[in-house]
Write a protein that holds these residues in place. Sequence first.
Motif, mmCIF file in Angstrom:
data_model
loop_
_atom_site.group_PDB
_atom_site.id
_atom_site.type_symbol
_atom_site.label_atom_id
_atom_site.label_comp_id
_atom_site.label_asym_id
_atom_site.label_seq_id
_atom_site.Cartn_x
_atom_site.Cartn_y
_atom_site.Cartn_z
ATOM 1 N N TYR A 316 2.033 -3.863 5.976
ATOM 2 C CA TYR A 316 2.663 -3.020 7.004
ATOM 3 C C TYR A 316 1.782 -1.808 7.295
ATOM 4 O O TYR A 316 1.550 -1.453 8.462
ATOM 5 N N TYR A 317 1.283 -1.186 6.234
ATOM 6 C CA TYR A 317 0.387 -0.038 6.408
ATOM 7 C C TYR A 317 -0.844 -0.435 7.216
ATOM 8 O O TYR A 317 -1.213 0.245 8.184
ATOM 9 N N ARG A 318 -1.468 -1.549 6.847
ATOM 10 C CA ARG A 318 -2.749 -1.918 7.458
ATOM 11 C C ARG A 318 -2.592 -2.429 8.887
ATOM 12 O O ARG A 318 -3.460 -2.188 9.738
ATOM 13 N N GLU A 319 -1.510 -3.145 9.158
ATOM 14 C CA GLU A 319 -1.347 -3.786 10.464
ATOM 15 C C GLU A 319 -0.497 -2.987 11.453
ATOM 16 O O GLU A 319 -0.586 -3.203 12.660
ATOM 17 N N ILE A 329 -5.941 1.501 1.347
ATOM 18 C CA ILE A 329 -5.402 0.443 0.488
ATOM 19 C C ILE A 329 -5.703 0.747 -0.976
ATOM 20 O O ILE A 329 -4.845 0.576 -1.854
ATOM 21 N N LYS A 330 -6.908 1.227 -1.257
ATOM 22 C CA LYS A 330 -7.249 1.590 -2.636
ATOM 23 C C LYS A 330 -6.385 2.760 -3.112
ATOM 24 O O LYS A 330 -5.896 2.766 -4.255
ATOM 25 N N THR A 331 -6.193 3.748 -2.236
ATOM 26 C CA THR A 331 -5.323 4.874 -2.572
ATOM 27 C C THR A 331 -3.917 4.382 -2.866
ATOM 28 O O THR A 331 -3.262 4.826 -3.822
ATOM 29 N N PHE A 332 -3.434 3.465 -2.039
ATOM 30 C CA PHE A 332 -2.104 2.876 -2.203
ATOM 31 C C PHE A 332 -1.978 2.237 -3.586
ATOM 32 O O PHE A 332 -1.037 2.535 -4.339
ATOM 33 N N LEU A 333 -2.919 1.371 -3.953
ATOM 34 C CA LEU A 333 -2.820 0.621 -5.202
ATOM 35 C C LEU A 333 -2.938 1.523 -6.422
ATOM 36 O O LEU A 333 -2.214 1.347 -7.411
ATOM 37 N N LEU A 334 -3.848 2.500 -6.384
ATOM 38 C CA LEU A 334 -3.991 3.419 -7.503
ATOM 39 C C LEU A 334 -2.725 4.238 -7.710
ATOM 40 O O LEU A 334 -2.257 4.414 -8.847
ATOM 41 N N THR A 335 -2.155 4.712 -6.622
ATOM 42 C CA THR A 335 -0.928 5.517 -6.716
ATOM 43 C C THR A 335 0.245 4.677 -7.190
ATOM 44 O O THR A 335 1.022 5.096 -8.054
ATOM 45 N N ALA A 336 0.377 3.488 -6.638
ATOM 46 C CA ALA A 336 1.465 2.596 -7.045
ATOM 47 C C ALA A 336 1.369 2.264 -8.527
ATOM 48 O O ALA A 336 2.375 2.229 -9.246
ATOM 49 N N ALA A 337 0.153 2.020 -9.012
ATOM 50 C CA ALA A 337 -0.038 1.700 -10.427
ATOM 51 C C ALA A 337 0.321 2.883 -11.322
ATOM 52 O O ALA A 337 0.876 2.697 -12.416
ATOM 53 N N ALA A 338 0.017 4.088 -10.874
ATOM 54 C CA ALA A 338 0.373 5.279 -11.652
ATOM 55 C C ALA A 338 1.881 5.373 -11.833
ATOM 56 O O ALA A 338 2.382 5.630 -12.932
ATOM 57 N N VAL A 339 2.619 5.146 -10.752
ATOM 58 C CA VAL A 339 4.080 5.202 -10.817
ATOM 59 C C VAL A 339 4.628 4.039 -11.639
ATOM 60 O O VAL A 339 5.542 4.208 -12.454
ATOM 61 N N ALA A 365 9.775 1.491 -5.712
ATOM 62 C CA ALA A 365 9.323 2.850 -6.029
ATOM 63 C C ALA A 365 7.805 2.943 -5.963
ATOM 64 O O ALA A 365 7.236 3.906 -5.420
ATOM 65 N N MET A 366 7.131 1.940 -6.516
ATOM 66 C CA MET A 366 5.668 1.907 -6.481
ATOM 67 C C MET A 366 5.160 1.804 -5.051
ATOM 68 O O MET A 366 4.208 2.490 -4.659
ATOM 69 N N ALA A 367 5.795 0.943 -4.254
ATOM 70 C CA ALA A 367 5.367 0.760 -2.867
ATOM 71 C C ALA A 367 5.602 2.016 -2.041
ATOM 72 O O ALA A 367 4.766 2.394 -1.206
ATOM 73 N N ALA A 368 6.742 2.673 -2.259
ATOM 74 C CA ALA A 368 7.041 3.908 -1.531
ATOM 75 C C ALA A 368 6.012 4.980 -1.862
ATOM 76 O O ALA A 368 5.514 5.694 -0.974
ATOM 77 N N ALA A 369 5.679 5.099 -3.139
ATOM 78 C CA ALA A 369 4.668 6.081 -3.547
ATOM 79 C C ALA A 369 3.310 5.749 -2.944
ATOM 80 O O ALA A 369 2.610 6.632 -2.424
ATOM 81 N N GLY A 370 2.942 4.469 -2.993
ATOM 82 C CA GLY A 370 1.651 4.059 -2.458
ATOM 83 C C GLY A 370 1.531 4.303 -0.967
ATOM 84 O O GLY A 370 0.499 4.802 -0.487
ATOM 85 N N LEU A 371 2.566 3.952 -0.216
ATOM 86 C CA LEU A 371 2.537 4.158 1.232
ATOM 87 C C LEU A 371 2.497 5.645 1.573
ATOM 88 O O LEU A 371 1.733 6.073 2.455
ATOM 89 N N LEU A 375 -0.569 7.464 3.602
ATOM 90 C CA LEU A 375 -0.302 8.171 4.855
ATOM 91 C C LEU A 375 -0.529 9.674 4.733
ATOM 92 O O LEU A 375 -0.183 10.426 5.648
ATOM 93 N N GLY A 376 -1.094 10.106 3.610
ATOM 94 C CA GLY A 376 -1.487 11.513 3.480
ATOM 95 C C GLY A 376 -0.476 12.412 2.824
ATOM 96 O O GLY A 376 -0.599 13.639 2.895
#
Length: 471
Positions: A316-319, A329-339, A365-371, A375-376
């Motif tokens: 959804y973010y990318r498209e 996408i890398k920011t998303f995955l790193l953040t999601a993994a942290a949560v 929760a991970m997806a919300a944090a990553g998105l 998105l800044g």
Amino acid sequence: MFLSVFEIFKIGIGPSSSHTMGPMTAAARFLDELRDGRRIWPGAGAPKRLRCTLHGSLAWTGKGHATDRAVVLGLAGCTPETLDPDEAEALEKKIAEEKKVHLPDLPELDFDPDKDVIFDFEKNLPGHANGMVIEAYDAQDRLHLQETFYSIGGGFVLTEEELDRMKAAETAGNDAPDEIKGMPYPFATAKEMLEMGQNSGKTIAQMKRANEITSLDPQELDNKLWQIWEVMDGCMERGLNTEGELPGGLTVKRRAAAIKQQLEDERGNNMSMPHVANDWLSVYAMAVNEENAAGGKVVTAPTNGAAGVIPATVKYYREHCPGSNDEGIKTFLLTAAAVGGIIKHNASISGAEVGCQGEVGSAAAMAAAGLCAALGGTNEQIENAAEIALEHHLGMTCDPVGGLVQVPCIERNGLGAIKAVSAASLALRGDGSHYMPLDNCVEAMRQTGVEMNDKYKETSKGGLAVNLPEC
């Protein structure tokens, strides 16, 4: 316990991380112990026969989750990350016919899947709801080696000894384990994560990255992150382009391909409903979970049962989000993994332990944090997004119909993705300040899981699993 990005996101096969990937890994570990030969039962001769007994949730929903199949393949030497799903069926057939397994550095071992994989519906092992005992016997039927394993969610496996040691360390409040000593940002809670972010001026993704590169080359980290996304995206594409009926006996039809076609046909006709973005989110997630239900290649995110939420939200973010890029996408995955690491460390991601709030709730929760991060969003907004998403999954039961990861699991991932996007959007419209901290919400999930009746924790003995159509 510090969890790497690649412990949260593991590549493997469906339909379940705790019931399929975990038991397969346990079986492979048992073979390593057998080769090692240091823990052999006194007086035993060379190994001649293998046996595995499944307990608790692994027994109750093992057939629907393909646990018996995972054990067979694991004792044949397969691992989740290397198994070729296209070759698995032929290997299973060979073992069923020969009733033997042939393994490097071990003698030929008798193993009849019909008799030597036992579902024990009476005895629950004390360490975890997902318990299993694997044994090897010699030619005189004397015990050669025995090991108890617990599949604790997300593909993680611990022996009984390892689990006891971990619990003892947690009870004693020991110092930080060696694995996190030397890491610049060893946060174990969301509060610590936010404090470290404030003191360092770094984002959550930057801190997580700094932790990861203490053991990985930066380029290797980037390559592995991209590989995770490519496997997620590839799984989604297969699901979006495959039709037919899912295995298992419920005659559930794949729907993602047909829904995707409808959405594409509606593009450009100025007749799309405002909520069409939700339909795209749902179909992305459903595509992944249809592939998972079919035993395809997926990524735990953080589990197989919840594997569609994060890929759908990344897609959804990318498209669909203006200004999106690959770095996001890398920011998303790193953040999601942290949560995800915080949730697993302080509560659980296992449906058999805390219900689906620990699987789809954690994924949302991970997806919300990553998105929010992609998105800044600020660190405070990211923590808020994760809390909103998790809070509104509290109490969710795990009640798979027929023990299969299909109903309600496939649609549930779609709704989890929708909640994740809504949570990120709400957080981005605030300043990060909010009433309920993420840590408290995680603790509420843990407490709810402890008090939840076992009927609703991946046993298929309650809820939707027993309220079936009569026609």
